[in-house]
Motif scaffolding. Structure first.
Motif, PDB file in Angstrom:
ATOM      1  N   ALA A 162      38.355  47.967  26.834  1.00 41.70           N
ATOM      2  CA  ALA A 162      39.292  47.705  27.928  1.00 41.70           C
ATOM      3  C   ALA A 162      38.536  47.388  29.217  1.00 41.70           C
ATOM      4  CB  ALA A 162      40.224  48.903  28.130  1.00 41.70           C
ATOM      5  N   ILE A 163      37.536  48.183  29.524  1.00 45.57           N
ATOM      6  CA  ILE A 163      36.744  47.965  30.747  1.00 45.57           C
ATOM      7  C   ILE A 163      36.031  46.614  30.685  1.00 45.57           C
ATOM      8  CG2 ILE A 163      34.728  48.784  32.033  1.00 45.57           C
ATOM      9  CD1 ILE A 163      35.650  51.672  31.191  1.00 45.57           C
ATOM     10  N   ARG A 164      35.404  46.305  29.542  1.00 48.41           N
ATOM     11  CA  ARG A 164      34.659  45.052  29.389  1.00 48.41           C
ATOM     12  C   ARG A 164      35.584  43.842  29.448  1.00 48.41           C
ATOM     13  NH1 ARG A 164      34.267  41.986  25.236  1.00 48.41           N
ATOM     14  NH2 ARG A 164      34.861  43.599  23.735  1.00 48.41           N
ATOM     15  N   GLU A 165      36.691  43.901  28.716  1.00 43.69           N
ATOM     16  CA  GLU A 165      37.603  42.755  28.680  1.00 43.69           C
ATOM     17  C   GLU A 165      38.239  42.477  30.043  1.00 43.69           C
ATOM     18  OE1 GLU A 165      38.221  40.385  26.535  1.00 43.69           O
ATOM     19  OE2 GLU A 165      37.065  41.164  24.856  1.00 43.69           O
ATOM     20  N   VAL A 166      38.614  43.537  30.766  1.00 42.42           N
ATOM     21  CA  VAL A 166      39.153  43.336  32.114  1.00 42.42           C
ATOM     22  C   VAL A 166      38.110  42.626  32.981  1.00 42.42           C
ATOM     23  CG1 VAL A 166      39.771  44.544  34.251  1.00 42.42           C
ATOM     24  CG2 VAL A 166      40.879  45.174  32.103  1.00 42.42           C
ATOM     25  N   ALA A 167      36.862  43.063  32.900  1.00 50.69           N
ATOM     26  CA  ALA A 167      35.795  42.438  33.695  1.00 50.69           C
ATOM     27  C   ALA A 167      35.572  40.984  33.273  1.00 50.69           C
ATOM     28  CB  ALA A 167      34.498  43.239  33.566  1.00 50.69           C
ATOM     29  N   GLU A 168      35.526  40.730  31.972  1.00 52.23           N
ATOM     30  CA  GLU A 168      35.284  39.371  31.496  1.00 52.23           C
ATOM     31  C   GLU A 168      36.414  38.420  31.864  1.00 52.23           C
ATOM     32  OE1 GLU A 168      34.588  39.445  27.269  1.00 52.23           O
ATOM     33  OE2 GLU A 168      32.649  40.468  27.490  1.00 52.23           O
ATOM     34  N   GLU A 169      37.657  38.873  31.718  1.00 51.22           N
ATOM     35  CA  GLU A 169      38.792  37.981  31.903  1.00 51.22           C
ATOM     36  C   GLU A 169      39.272  37.888  33.346  1.00 51.22           C
ATOM     37  OE1 GLU A 169      41.843  38.874  29.031  1.00 51.22           O
ATOM     38  OE2 GLU A 169      40.626  38.042  27.402  1.00 51.22           O
ATOM     39  N   THR A 170      38.921  38.859  34.186  1.00 53.72           N
ATOM     40  CA  THR A 170      39.425  38.835  35.569  1.00 53.72           C
ATOM     41  C   THR A 170      38.337  38.925  36.633  1.00 53.72           C
ATOM     42  OG1 THR A 170      39.671  41.242  35.796  1.00 53.72           O
ATOM     43  CG2 THR A 170      41.529  40.034  34.811  1.00 53.72           C
ATOM     44  N   GLY A 171      37.131  39.366  36.278  1.00 57.48           N
ATOM     45  CA  GLY A 171      36.082  39.602  37.269  1.00 57.48           C
ATOM     46  C   GLY A 171      36.195  40.963  37.929  1.00 57.48           C
ATOM     47  N   GLY A 217      36.101  47.617  41.897  1.00 58.36           N
ATOM     48  CA  GLY A 217      35.389  46.562  42.605  1.00 58.36           C
ATOM     49  C   GLY A 217      35.483  45.241  41.872  1.00 58.36           C
ATOM     50  N   GLY A 218      34.811  44.257  42.451  1.00 57.34           N
ATOM     51  CA  GLY A 218      34.830  42.918  41.875  1.00 57.34           C
ATOM     52  C   GLY A 218      35.801  42.016  42.606  1.00 57.34           C
ATOM     53  N   GLU A 219      35.754  40.745  42.240  1.00 48.79           N
ATOM     54  CA  GLU A 219      36.656  39.742  42.815  1.00 48.79           C
ATOM     55  C   GLU A 219      37.311  38.982  41.691  1.00 48.79           C
ATOM     56  OE1 GLU A 219      35.168  37.230  45.894  1.00 48.79           O
ATOM     57  OE2 GLU A 219      33.778  38.758  46.583  1.00 48.79           O
ATOM     58  N   LEU A 220      38.601  38.670  41.875  1.00 48.34           N
ATOM     59  CA  LEU A 220      39.312  37.920  40.846  1.00 48.34           C
ATOM     60  C   LEU A 220      38.591  36.613  40.550  1.00 48.34           C
ATOM     61  CD1 LEU A 220      43.134  38.161  41.577  1.00 48.34           C
ATOM     62  CD2 LEU A 220      41.848  39.211  39.733  1.00 48.34           C
ATOM     63  N   SER A 221      38.462  36.315  39.257  1.00 49.91           N
ATOM     64  CA  SER A 221      37.789  35.107  38.823  1.00 49.91           C
ATOM     65  C   SER A 221      38.400  34.643  37.510  1.00 49.91           C
ATOM     66  CB  SER A 221      36.295  35.387  38.626  1.00 49.91           C
ATOM     67  OG  SER A 221      35.682  34.315  37.954  1.00 49.91           O
ATOM     68  N   ASP A 222      38.657  33.355  37.412  1.00 42.49           N
ATOM     69  CA  ASP A 222      39.179  32.802  36.162  1.00 42.49           C
ATOM     70  C   ASP A 222      38.086  32.034  35.415  1.00 42.49           C
ATOM     71  OD1 ASP A 222      38.938  30.538  37.699  1.00 42.49           O
ATOM     72  OD2 ASP A 222      41.057  30.016  37.657  1.00 42.49           O
ATOM     73  N   ASP A 223      36.849  32.528  35.495  1.00 44.70           N
ATOM     74  CA  ASP A 223      35.716  31.874  34.847  1.00 44.70           C
ATOM     75  C   ASP A 223      35.775  31.934  33.325  1.00 44.70           C
ATOM     76  OD1 ASP A 223      34.660  31.135  37.270  1.00 44.70           O
ATOM     77  OD2 ASP A 223      33.203  32.782  37.351  1.00 44.70           O
ATOM     78  N   ASP A 224      36.476  32.913  32.756  1.00 45.35           N
ATOM     79  CA  ASP A 224      36.566  33.045  31.307  1.00 45.35           C
ATOM     80  C   ASP A 224      37.292  31.823  30.735  1.00 45.35           C
ATOM     81  OD1 ASP A 224      37.773  33.867  28.664  1.00 45.35           O
ATOM     82  OD2 ASP A 224      36.710  35.724  29.136  1.00 45.35           O
ATOM     83  N   VAL A 225      36.739  31.215  29.683  1.00 43.14           N
ATOM     84  CA  VAL A 225      37.329  30.006  29.102  1.00 43.14           C
ATOM     85  C   VAL A 225      38.711  30.257  28.499  1.00 43.14           C
ATOM     86  CG1 VAL A 225      35.108  28.903  28.656  1.00 43.14           C
ATOM     87  CG2 VAL A 225      36.131  30.333  26.902  1.00 43.14           C
ATOM     88  N   MET A 259      45.543  47.695  32.043  1.00 42.40           N
ATOM     89  CA  MET A 259      46.195  47.292  33.269  1.00 42.40           C
ATOM     90  C   MET A 259      45.418  47.920  34.421  1.00 42.40           C
ATOM     91  SD  MET A 259      50.060  48.067  34.646  1.00 42.40           S
ATOM     92  CE  MET A 259      50.806  47.217  33.301  1.00 42.40           C
ATOM     93  N   VAL A 260      44.677  47.090  35.147  1.00 45.32           N
ATOM     94  CA  VAL A 260      43.890  47.596  36.267  1.00 45.32           C
ATOM     95  C   VAL A 260      44.724  47.474  37.540  1.00 45.32           C
ATOM     96  CG1 VAL A 260      42.662  45.409  36.650  1.00 45.32           C
ATOM     97  CG2 VAL A 260      41.647  47.535  37.435  1.00 45.32           C
ATOM     98  N   ILE A 261      44.784  48.574  38.297  1.00 43.66           N
ATOM     99  CA  ILE A 261      45.617  48.656  39.497  1.00 43.66           C
ATOM    100  C   ILE A 261      44.730  48.840  40.720  1.00 43.66           C
ATOM    101  CG2 ILE A 261      47.485  49.907  40.666  1.00 43.66           C
ATOM    102  CD1 ILE A 261      48.391  48.699  38.002  1.00 43.66           C
ATOM    103  N   ASP A 262      44.934  47.992  41.714  1.00 44.43           N
ATOM    104  CA  ASP A 262      44.283  48.166  43.011  1.00 44.43           C
ATOM    105  C   ASP A 262      45.269  48.895  43.925  1.00 44.43           C
ATOM    106  OD1 ASP A 262      42.589  48.058  45.184  1.00 44.43           O
ATOM    107  OD2 ASP A 262      42.907  45.937  45.586  1.00 44.43           O
ATOM    108  N   GLY A 263      44.767  49.874  44.672  1.00 49.11           N
ATOM    109  CA  GLY A 263      45.611  50.648  45.581  1.00 49.11           C
ATOM    110  C   GLY A 263      46.383  51.739  44.876  1.00 49.11           C
ATOM    111  N   ILE A 264      45.906  52.182  43.730  1.00 49.92           N
ATOM    112  CA  ILE A 264      46.643  53.143  42.904  1.00 49.92           C
ATOM    113  C   ILE A 264      46.913  54.466  43.632  1.00 49.92           C
ATOM    114  CG2 ILE A 264      44.665  54.250  41.754  1.00 49.92           C
ATOM    115  CD1 ILE A 264      46.355  53.935  39.117  1.00 49.92           C
ATOM    116  N   ASP A 265      46.068  54.819  44.600  1.00 52.90           N
ATOM    117  CA  ASP A 265      46.263  56.069  45.334  1.00 52.90           C
ATOM    118  C   ASP A 265      47.113  55.896  46.587  1.00 52.90           C
ATOM    119  OD1 ASP A 265      44.717  57.687  43.554  1.00 52.90           O
ATOM    120  OD2 ASP A 265      42.916  56.741  44.379  1.00 52.90           O
ATOM    121  N   GLY A 266      47.462  54.659  46.898  1.00 58.53           N
ATOM    122  CA  GLY A 266      48.251  54.379  48.090  1.00 58.53           C
ATOM    123  C   GLY A 266      49.732  54.261  47.783  1.00 58.53           C
TER     124      GLY A 266
END
Length: 185
Positions: A46-55, A91-99, A1-8
């Motif tokens: 976990a790091i790789r799959e998050v990147a592959e599935e979400t960007g 970092g990165g941008e959300l992407s649904d490129d994964d099939v 579960m990747v969280i943006d703004g985790i310190d805010g």
């Protein structure tokens, strides 16, 4: 579960979720997940799959827990264990490129209980919330240490698969199993 703004502030924190359309045509939202590759640890997966599935790129902060379940593929019952982690967005941008993914979305933490399709993942979201609170009040050193994880040494197989034919009296019938959250298939 990747969280943006985790310190805010908690009301600004969002988690990256993936959506897949099920056989009935419903969109089911869940956490990114996948297979551990040869030579990879669970954390690296976990790091790789998050990147592959979400960007999205993230760093592992803590373990959230594991989920065990059964599913059927090609006529076989397969047992799967998924190790989940809390990740800090890097970092990165959300992407649904994964099939395998239909949609991706940043979802506010407060909305996870109503958005996540699976009860086990909703429980992990609660654990994540508790860990984030601990991070805010007591700092990064207060998070539990990551469990030891060795790299996978052999290719992934379906060694836990069951392929019994119910119409063959010579074959033992599979037992019903539970994962603590209901009966297996």
């Amino acid at each position: 579960m990747v969280i943006d703004g985790i310190d805010g502030p908690k009301d600004t924190q969002v988690a990256a979720l993936i959506g897949r359309v099920d056989r009935r045509g419903r969109m089911l939202w869940s956490l990114p997940k996948g297979h551990i590759e040869l030579g990879e640890t669970a954390e690296q997966t976990a790091i790789r799959e998050v990147a592959e599935e979400t960007g999205i790129h993230g760093d592992v902060l803590a373990a959230l827990g594991s989920i065990d379940y059964w599913f059927v593929t090609e006529g076989r019952r397969v047992h799967k264990t998924v190790h989940h982690y809390l990740l800090r967005f890097q970092g990165g941008e959300l992407s649904d490129d994964d099939v395998e993914v239909t949609e991706v979305a940043w979802v506010p933490l407060r909305d996870l209980p109503s958005r996540l399709a699976y009860a086990d993942e909703r429980k992990l979201a609660e654990v994540a919330g508790e860990l984030i609170d601990k991070l805010h009040t007591d700092g990064p050193g207060s998070l539990p240490p990551l469990p030891r994880s060795a790299p996978r040494r052999r290719p992934q197989t379906h060694s836990h698969a069951r392929n019994h034919r119910r119409d063959d009296p010579a074959q033992p019938q599979p037992r019903r199993r539970t994962n603590g959250c209901g009966q297996g298939p």
